[in-house]
Design an enzyme around this catalytic site. Structure first.
Site, PDB file in Angstrom:
ATOM      1  N   SER A  41      39.280  43.463  41.406  1.00  0.00           N
ATOM      2  CA  SER A  41      38.654  44.938  41.635  1.00  0.00           C
ATOM      3  C   SER A  41      38.393  45.236  40.250  1.00  0.00           C
ATOM      4  CB  SER A  41      40.362  45.510  42.153  1.00  0.00           C
ATOM      5  OG  SER A  41      39.832  46.890  42.042  1.00  0.00           O
ATOM      6  N   ASP A  84      34.319  48.696  51.192  1.00  0.00           N
ATOM      7  CA  ASP A  84      36.029  48.212  51.462  1.00  0.00           C
ATOM      8  C   ASP A  84      36.945  49.373  51.615  1.00  0.00           C
ATOM      9  OD1 ASP A  84      35.938  48.359  48.593  1.00  0.00           O
ATOM     10  OD2 ASP A  84      36.969  46.699  48.230  1.00  0.00           O
ATOM     11  N   HIS A  87      40.144  46.924  50.571  1.00  0.00           N
ATOM     12  CA  HIS A  87      40.156  46.589  49.238  1.00  0.00           C
ATOM     13  C   HIS A  87      41.537  45.567  48.423  1.00  0.00           C
ATOM     14  CE1 HIS A  87      38.918  47.097  44.637  1.00  0.00           C
ATOM     15  NE2 HIS A  87      40.236  47.368  44.192  1.00  0.00           N
TER      16      HIS A  87
END
Length: 684
Positions: free
Chosen positions: A265, A586, A639
């Site tokens: 991320s 995602d 995610h």
């Protein structure tokens, strides 16, 4: 004798009941005794029933609650006892009985193939997933020294929410610690193995790496305070210097084997910043020299990296909401929209999150060139049902599940914020816009009771709010100006640390400043031709791309803008639901942001990648868990849940054990990321 019996029987009957009926005169003595016994039995039963009835009437709600709590506690302790007494493999046996044989975990599978630990591994967590603990606080935080204020059980949120908000916030002027408060990142692998009990982040990957021989001396969690701007993590905590030293130590103690770095991320942006910092001369940089990355890093495996930003960050900064929050707000407006026990939840979230400079690193980058304008976007024509898989060798097309009319409806994804569904769908020539940039914000009429939940909206009058709505539609080019108008203090701090444009000339000395280092469109990759960079992310999940907004109903201490959850598409399979346009991604990062640099911007020798570092795009098609026993799923592309994806972990472990991108099979693509990338007219 009969007389005596009659006299004895009479008193007994009188004791039993004062209202006993007279015995008929013509009844015999034997019958008389039987009759008396029956009467006494009947009276006794009646008395017992009355006592029982009185006992039931005395059963209260407290008794019921105690009984219920007792049952819960007894059941809990029984289950806990069974959990500790039964074999640990029992859940797996139950799952196998229901779903069939389970595949081996990736670590065990690859261990059987003979793979062993080779390259040291560095984990770089993303925003919010790393734990923060208290080292100094106010009086309300008494007894919490070195206790987690973020991550863990979040017990303090429920006990003292206002105290927690104060301690999680940074100084609104400096972006550093407020006076008298020190929160610091938790160190070690436990910093981000679990976000909270039972909710893994890195734990499953760590466990599988351990199966092929990894241990703590060959794994390092590069924990940092994710609230700070990237450069401020070095200014306050010397985090970048610690990462540099740890990587050097791990390479030196592992036979010179270079490190495999795995950012997740926002960690991908943080490590991009690090690679520029470590080679830049002191005092701004780490002084490692232009060949530091080439000497110490084998591969960078970016998982769900928001390289070009995420529209979701704009919604969070603009109105403290995203799709899920907006839906909850619409269902229970009094719960989140205004007050919850007088805590003004969203307002306090906005006040807190706007002090976190890191959130500004994820504002969309590249402007309309990347994200599209009023009349175009790279993802134009996207259909949620269209699926295919592309590898280096072949292309396999998947059958479209739905050929609905929605595919013929044009979606203007470039209009990231529109005030009204009609504006989102109208031709650009029909949209009348009034520029807000120089508009007078007017008089602030906020009630004084709002001062404890102050946000920068409280400095705006109705004229300023009207001006924002009057501009009607915002593309990526105008988003920084919008945030500058509604949150000037936040953007004043952020503009010192982050930039959102595209560099015309990367050799210009201007781009040597750290504010450009986390923007892949304004910085160069290091001179490391043997290094490899992967873009690894999930696809197949609707992901927020653009929003329809409306003005909030006026209320005390309110946020004036909110997502219009009543705006929906005309078809069931529409990309517009609850005021949010979605594309492939995602669930948090759209494909365009996660994949463009790997698919085009860095591919081959470009001005962003002058040494020709090999780049690969590895997509993982989302498959939800088949049943509850699978937990968060072993094929998830979400995610965070992708960190438990078996195929992703297998790819990571193979690279850590020495494999190259070509040995993994090169690109693995299910989306149209290459097609969308070609639509972007960017000079390379």
């Amino acid at each position: 004798m009969s007389l005596i019996r009659r006299r004895k029987a009479a008193p007994e009957a009188e004791k039993a009941s004062s209202s006993q009926e007279k015995i008929p005169e013509d009844i015999s003595i034997t019958e008389e005794e039987e009759y008396n016994k029956k009467e006494l039995g009947a009276k006794k039963r009646s008395s017992d029933e009355k006592k029982s009835s009185k006992g039931k009437d005395k059963w209260s709600c407290v008794d019921g609650c105690c009984w219920f709590i007792g049952c819960i506690c007894t059941t809990w302790w029984l289950l806990l006892f069974l959990y500790n007494m039964l074999p640990s493999s029992l859940p797996n046996h139950v799952t196998e009985f229901i779903t069939g044989p389970l595949p081996d975990p990736p670590g065990l599978k690859l261990k059987k193939e003979g793979l062993r630990a080779k390259h040291p591994v560095v984990f770089v967590p993303g925003i919010v997933t790393g734990g923060l603990e208290l080292w100094e606080g106010h009086e309300c935080a008494e007894g919490l020294f070195r206790k987690r204020m973020w991550g863990g059980t979040f017990g303090e949120v429920y006990k003292r929410p206002l105290c927690w908000v104060d301690h999680m916030s940074l100084d609104n002027e400096t972006g550093l610690d407020p006076p008298g408060i020190r929160l610091r990142p938790v160190s070690g692998l436990v910093a981000a193995d679990y976000f909270m009990p039972g909710y893994f982040v890195w734990a499953v990957l760590i466990a599988n790496l351990a199966r092929i021989g990894y241990e703590e001396k060959t794994m390092y969690m590069a924990a940092y305070d994710w609230r700070l701007s990237f450069q401020n993590t070095e200014v306050r905590d010397q985090t970048l210097s610690r990462i540099k030293s740890n990587i050097e130590l791990m390479v030196a103690t592992n036979g010179g084997n270079k490190a495999v770095v795995i950012p997740h991320s926002m960690g991908a942006l943080y490590f991009l910043h690090f690679m520029k910092w470590v080679e830049a001369p002191a005092p701004m940089g780490g002084g490692g020299g232009p060949d530091w990355c080439a000497k110490h890093i084998k591969t960078v495996l970016n998982i769900g990296g928001p390289f070009l930003g995420v529209p979701k960050a704009v919604a969070g900064l603009f109105s403290a909401e995203a799709k899920d929050i907006a839906v909850a707000r619409a269902i229970a407006p009094g719960f989140l929209g205004n007050d919850i026990f007088r805590l003004q939840t969203l307002q306090r979230v906005m006040k807190m999150s706007r002090t976190w400079d890191s959130t500004m690193s994820m504002i969309p980058k590249g402007g309309d060139t990347i994200w599209g304008g009023l009349d175009w976007s790279p993802e134009e024509g996207y259909r949620p049902s269209k699926r295919r898989k592309i590898t280096n060798q072949s292309e396999v097309k998947f059958e479209d599940e739905n050929e609905s009319l929605v595919s013929n409806q044009k979606v203007n994804y470039g209009r990231i914020i529109s005030f009204g569904k009609d504006v989102a769908e109208a031709p650009s020539s029909e949209i009348e816009r009034i520029d807000f940039r120089d508009a007078d914000k007017g008089h602030n009429a906020a009630n004084n009771t709002c001062r404890d939940v102050w946000t920068e909206y409280h400095d705006m009058g109705i004229e300023g709010i009207t001006a924002v709505a009057g501009y009607r539609v915002y593309t990526s080019d105008s988003l920084p100006d919008l945030l500058q108008y509604v949150a000037p203090k936040m953007m004043e701090r952020g503009s010192k640390h982050f930039s959102y444009g595209i560099a015309d000339n990367l050799d210009d000395p201007e781009y040597q400043h750290y504010r450009y280092w986390s923007n892949p469109l304004e910085t160069k990759l290091p001179n490391a031709p043997e290094m490899e960079i992967f873009s690894m992310y999930g696809v197949g999940i609707p992901t927020e791309r653009a929003y329809i907004y409306k003005l909030s109903p006026a209320a005390e201490c309110y946020i004036p803008f909110q997502i219009d959850t009543s705006a929906n598409g005309e078809y069931e399979d529409s990309c517009l639901q609850d005021g949010v346009y979605t594309v492939d991604g995602d669930e948090t990062v759209p494909v365009l942001s996660a994949g463009f640099m790997g698919a085009k911007g860095w591919r081959g020798k470009t001005r962003f990648n002058p040494s020709g570092i090999r780049t690969y795009v590895r997509e993982y098609d989302h498959a939800p868990p088949a049943n509850l026993l699978e937990g968060r799923g072993t094929q998830s592309g979400a995610h965070v849940d992708i960190m438990g994806n078996f195929q992703l972990m297998e790819d990571i472990i193979r690279v850590a054990a020495g494999a190259t991108g070509e040995e993994l099979g090169g690109d693995q693509v299910y989306s149209d990321v290459f097609k969308w990338s070609e639509k972007i007219n960017l000079a390379l």
